[in-house]
Design an enzyme around this catalytic site. Structure first.
Site, PDB file in Angstrom:
ATOM      1  N   GLY A  81       0.797  -1.229   0.000  1.00 44.80           N
ATOM      2  CA  GLY A  81       0.000   0.000   0.000  1.00 44.80           C
ATOM      3  C   GLY A  81       0.827   1.276   0.000  1.00 44.80           C
ATOM      4  O   GLY A  81       0.445   2.255   0.633  1.00 44.80           O
ATOM      5  N   GLY A  89      -1.368   8.147  -0.129  1.00 46.31           N
ATOM      6  CA  GLY A  89      -1.778   8.379   1.247  1.00 46.31           C
ATOM      7  C   GLY A  89      -0.704   8.089   2.289  1.00 46.31           C
ATOM      8  O   GLY A  89       0.465   8.463   2.135  1.00 46.31           O
ATOM      9  N   ILE A  90      -1.121   7.421   3.346  1.00 42.43           N
ATOM     10  CA  ILE A  90      -0.227   7.129   4.475  1.00 42.43           C
ATOM     11  C   ILE A  90       0.949   6.254   4.011  1.00 42.43           C
ATOM     12  O   ILE A  90       2.101   6.487   4.391  1.00 42.43           O
ATOM     13  CB  ILE A  90      -1.024   6.427   5.601  1.00 42.43           C
ATOM     14  CG1 ILE A  90      -2.025   7.416   6.213  1.00 42.43           C
ATOM     15  CG2 ILE A  90      -0.104   5.839   6.644  1.00 42.43           C
ATOM     16  CD1 ILE A  90      -3.053   6.782   7.144  1.00 42.43           C
ATOM     17  N   ASP A  99      -2.921  -7.657  -6.359  1.00 41.86           N
ATOM     18  CA  ASP A  99      -4.234  -7.349  -5.785  1.00 41.86           C
ATOM     19  C   ASP A  99      -4.395  -8.176  -4.508  1.00 41.86           C
ATOM     20  O   ASP A  99      -4.613  -9.391  -4.567  1.00 41.86           O
ATOM     21  CB  ASP A  99      -5.322  -7.693  -6.809  1.00 41.86           C
ATOM     22  CG  ASP A  99      -6.719  -7.445  -6.257  1.00 41.86           C
ATOM     23  OD1 ASP A  99      -6.853  -7.094  -5.053  1.00 41.86           O
ATOM     24  OD2 ASP A  99      -7.686  -7.615  -7.027  1.00 41.86           O
ATOM     25  N   LEU A 100      -4.294  -7.512  -3.376  1.00 41.30           N
ATOM     26  CA  LEU A 100      -4.298  -8.233  -2.096  1.00 41.30           C
ATOM     27  C   LEU A 100      -5.689  -8.670  -1.648  1.00 41.30           C
ATOM     28  O   LEU A 100      -5.828  -9.270  -0.581  1.00 41.30           O
ATOM     29  CB  LEU A 100      -3.628  -7.380  -1.018  1.00 41.30           C
ATOM     30  CG  LEU A 100      -2.149  -7.073  -1.299  1.00 41.30           C
ATOM     31  CD1 LEU A 100      -1.590  -6.101  -0.268  1.00 41.30           C
ATOM     32  CD2 LEU A 100      -1.320  -8.352  -1.327  1.00 41.30           C
ATOM     33  N   SER A 115      -3.665  -0.233  12.163  1.00 41.45           N
ATOM     34  CA  SER A 115      -5.012  -0.404  12.694  1.00 41.45           C
ATOM     35  C   SER A 115      -5.787   0.881  12.405  1.00 41.45           C
ATOM     36  O   SER A 115      -5.603   1.520  11.373  1.00 41.45           O
ATOM     37  CB  SER A 115      -4.925  -0.718  14.189  1.00 41.45           C
ATOM     38  OG  SER A 115      -6.213  -0.847  14.739  1.00 41.45           O
ATOM     39  N   TYR A 135     -15.435  -2.012   8.021  1.00 46.14           N
ATOM     40  CA  TYR A 135     -14.144  -1.330   8.165  1.00 46.14           C
ATOM     41  C   TYR A 135     -13.594  -1.445   9.598  1.00 46.14           C
ATOM     42  O   TYR A 135     -12.492  -1.947   9.816  1.00 46.14           O
ATOM     43  CB  TYR A 135     -14.272   0.143   7.760  1.00 46.14           C
ATOM     44  CG  TYR A 135     -12.946   0.852   7.855  1.00 46.14           C
ATOM     45  CD1 TYR A 135     -11.981   0.681   6.857  1.00 46.14           C
ATOM     46  CD2 TYR A 135     -12.618   1.629   8.954  1.00 46.14           C
ATOM     47  CE1 TYR A 135     -10.741   1.296   6.955  1.00 46.14           C
ATOM     48  CE2 TYR A 135     -11.374   2.239   9.059  1.00 46.14           C
ATOM     49  CZ  TYR A 135     -10.443   2.075   8.053  1.00 46.14           C
ATOM     50  OH  TYR A 135      -9.209   2.671   8.162  1.00 46.14           O
ATOM     51  N   LYS A 164     -10.312  -3.708  11.228  1.00 50.92           N
ATOM     52  CA  LYS A 164      -9.189  -3.141  11.971  1.00 50.92           C
ATOM     53  C   LYS A 164      -9.159  -3.660  13.413  1.00 50.92           C
ATOM     54  O   LYS A 164      -8.095  -3.810  14.003  1.00 50.92           O
ATOM     55  CB  LYS A 164      -9.283  -1.611  11.951  1.00 50.92           C
ATOM     56  CG  LYS A 164      -9.129  -1.015  10.553  1.00 50.92           C
ATOM     57  CD  LYS A 164      -7.761  -1.317   9.958  1.00 50.92           C
ATOM     58  CE  LYS A 164      -7.530  -0.621   8.638  1.00 50.92           C
ATOM     59  NZ  LYS A 164      -6.174  -0.865   8.101  1.00 50.92           N
TER      60      LYS A 164
HETATM   61  P1  NAD Z   1      -5.127   5.330   0.446  1.00 50.09           P
HETATM   62  O1  NAD Z   1      -6.307   4.939  -0.336  1.00 50.09           O
HETATM   63  O2  NAD Z   1      -4.400   6.576   0.091  1.00 50.09           O
HETATM   64  O3  NAD Z   1      -4.046   4.159   0.461  1.00 50.09           O
HETATM   65  C1  NAD Z   1      -4.383   2.804   0.399  1.00 50.09           C
HETATM   66  C2  NAD Z   1      -3.347   2.082  -0.425  1.00 50.09           C
HETATM   67  O4  NAD Z   1      -3.737   0.705  -0.495  1.00 50.09           O
HETATM   68  C3  NAD Z   1      -3.265   2.615  -1.859  1.00 50.09           C
HETATM   69  O5  NAD Z   1      -1.911   2.728  -2.263  1.00 50.09           O
HETATM   70  C4  NAD Z   1      -4.019   1.553  -2.641  1.00 50.09           C
HETATM   71  O6  NAD Z   1      -3.634   1.453  -4.006  1.00 50.09           O
HETATM   72  C5  NAD Z   1      -3.679   0.292  -1.850  1.00 50.09           C
HETATM   73  N1  NAD Z   1      -4.650  -0.782  -2.107  1.00 50.09           N
HETATM   74  C6  NAD Z   1      -6.005  -0.688  -2.032  1.00 50.09           C
HETATM   75  N2  NAD Z   1      -6.573  -1.854  -2.402  1.00 50.09           N
HETATM   76  C7  NAD Z   1      -5.548  -2.698  -2.698  1.00 50.09           C
HETATM   77  C8  NAD Z   1      -5.490  -4.045  -3.135  1.00 50.09           C
HETATM   78  N3  NAD Z   1      -6.613  -4.771  -3.388  1.00 50.09           N
HETATM   79  N4  NAD Z   1      -4.278  -4.609  -3.333  1.00 50.09           N
HETATM   80  C9  NAD Z   1      -3.139  -3.885  -3.126  1.00 50.09           C
HETATM   81  N5  NAD Z   1      -3.131  -2.610  -2.712  1.00 50.09           N
HETATM   82  C10 NAD Z   1      -4.330  -2.023  -2.501  1.00 50.09           C
HETATM   83  O7  NAD Z   1      -5.612   5.376   1.958  1.00 50.09           O
HETATM   84  P2  NAD Z   1      -4.839   5.660   3.338  1.00 50.09           P
HETATM   85  O8  NAD Z   1      -5.772   6.461   4.133  1.00 50.09           O
HETATM   86  O9  NAD Z   1      -3.467   6.118   3.127  1.00 50.09           O
HETATM   87  O10 NAD Z   1      -4.837   4.191   3.966  1.00 50.09           O
HETATM   88  C11 NAD Z   1      -3.652   3.511   4.338  1.00 50.09           C
HETATM   89  C12 NAD Z   1      -3.971   2.617   5.525  1.00 50.09           C
HETATM   90  O11 NAD Z   1      -4.289   3.448   6.655  1.00 50.09           O
HETATM   91  C13 NAD Z   1      -5.179   1.714   5.318  1.00 50.09           C
HETATM   92  O12 NAD Z   1      -4.915   0.450   5.893  1.00 50.09           O
HETATM   93  C14 NAD Z   1      -6.272   2.420   6.073  1.00 50.09           C
HETATM   94  O13 NAD Z   1      -7.289   1.570   6.485  1.00 50.09           O
HETATM   95  C15 NAD Z   1      -5.492   2.990   7.231  1.00 50.09           C
HETATM   96  N6  NAD Z   1      -6.149   4.089   7.946  1.00 50.09           N
HETATM   97  C16 NAD Z   1      -6.443   5.249   7.305  1.00 50.09           C
HETATM   98  C17 NAD Z   1      -7.062   6.266   8.010  1.00 50.09           C
HETATM   99  C18 NAD Z   1      -7.405   7.579   7.369  1.00 50.09           C
HETATM  100  O14 NAD Z   1      -8.144   8.373   7.978  1.00 50.09           O
HETATM  101  N7  NAD Z   1      -6.895   7.879   6.189  1.00 50.09           N
HETATM  102  C19 NAD Z   1      -7.385   6.094   9.362  1.00 50.09           C
HETATM  103  C20 NAD Z   1      -7.076   4.889   9.977  1.00 50.09           C
HETATM  104  C21 NAD Z   1      -6.446   3.888   9.265  1.00 50.09           C
END
Ligand code: NAD
Length: 248
Positions: free
Chosen positions: A3, A7-8, A36-37, A107, A144, A148
């Site tokens: 991932g 984002g993160i 694709d996970l 998480s 969701y 987590k």
């Molecule tokens: P994001 O959508 O920017 O990033 C998610 C990443 O996962 C992307 O690079 C995407 O391409 C990849 N991804 C999605 N489906 C996939 C698949 N089937 N196979 C492989 N890769 C896949 O979102 P984010 O907010 O940066 O999320 C990153 C993590 O942080 C996630 O686990 C999310 O649940 C967690 N999180 C996010 C938040 C928030 O507020 N943004 C809060 C708590 C936890």
């Protein structure tokens, strides 16, 4: 890591590379290993790709790939957030043991907001078919936050075993953080209004920046965290403390 495209995950990748680390990125797009996970074949391709790229072992692993509550069907959230994260972590466990590496899972501060139920039990039992069938009849938040919650409980159950191999297993629990996942959630008719209200109630008065989360992840991965194992670090501007003042 998984991932790392946006984002993160992208912030974690950039920080680690900026510190001079070699980072192997698995993602469904823009990655060293495209996989694709949500599928068993994709998880296997990810594990094989990492093993080929790092035959001498890994110093760290971050299963960050995840889908937010706007993803459909709900079971896609289950497949990526829980089964994708656990399968890849287990698939590289021996590579981490070789170098006494550390894992930082992702998480969420939504994880404690639900009670345990059949969904949690099916996830922890590894019943992907059952958990996916169950959750498709429920709602986005359940899918969701439950995914987590189970990741967090899996971590707590496994941390001692991993520690026995010299692997520190921890997680961050981000609060609402400005990423494409949150943009999609805000626009979603089912969860959008609640997400916006949640974003407006962070005690520190702002949502997170991906770099806020990356700093904490990089700390937990590093030797500075050498005695931390089995911990879940909330990085959420004080939201969890606001919501669960008597629990810790
Ligand atoms: P994001 O959508 O920017 O990033 C998610 C990443 O996962 C992307 O690079 C995407 O391409 C990849 N991804 C999605 N489906 C996939 C698949 N089937 N196979 C492989 N890769 C896949 O979102 P984010 O907010 O940066 O999320 C990153 C993590 O942080 C996630 O686990 C999310 O649940 C967690 N999180 C996010 C938040 C928030 O507020 N943004 C809060 C708590 C936890």
């Amino acid at each position: 890591m998984t991932g790392g495209a946006t984002g993160i995950g992208a912030a974690i990748k950039n920080q680690l590379r900026g510190e001079g680390h070699t980072v192997i990125v698995v993602d469904i797009k823009d990655a060293d290993i495209i996989a694709d996970l949500s599928t068993e074949a994709g998880r296997q391709a990810a594990i094989e790709g990492i093993r080929a790229a790092a035959p001498d072992g890994l110093d760290g692993f971050v299963p960050c790939a995840g889908l937010g509550p706007a993803a459909r069907p709900y079971s896609l959230i289950t497949r990526v957030n829980y089964f994708g994260a656990i399968a890849t972590t287990e698939g590289v466990q021996d590579l981490l043991a070789k170098r006494k590496g550390s894992i930082c899972m992702i998480s969420s501060n939504s994880a404690p907001m639900l009670p345990d139920d059949e969904y949690t039990e099916m996830l922890l039992a590894g019943d992907e078919t059952g958990a996916c069938e169950f959750i498709d009849g429920k709602d986005a938040n359940h899918a969701y936050a439950g995914s987590k919650r189970a990741v967090s409980q899996w971590l707590r159950q496994k941390a001692p075993e991993y520690a026995g191999q010299g692997i520190r297993l921890n997680a961050v629990a981000p609060g609402i953080t400005q990423t494409p996942l949150v943009d999609a959630s805000h626009a979603d008719p089912e969860v959008g209004e609640a997400m916006k209200a949640f974003a407006a109630s962070v005690p520190l008065g702002r949502v997170g920046d991906p770099k806020d989360i990356a700093e904490a992840v990089c700390f937990l991965l590093s030797d500075k965290a050498s005695f931390i194992s089995g911990s879940i670090l909330f990085v959420d501007g004080g939201h969890d403390a606001l919501l669960r003042a008597r629990q810790f």
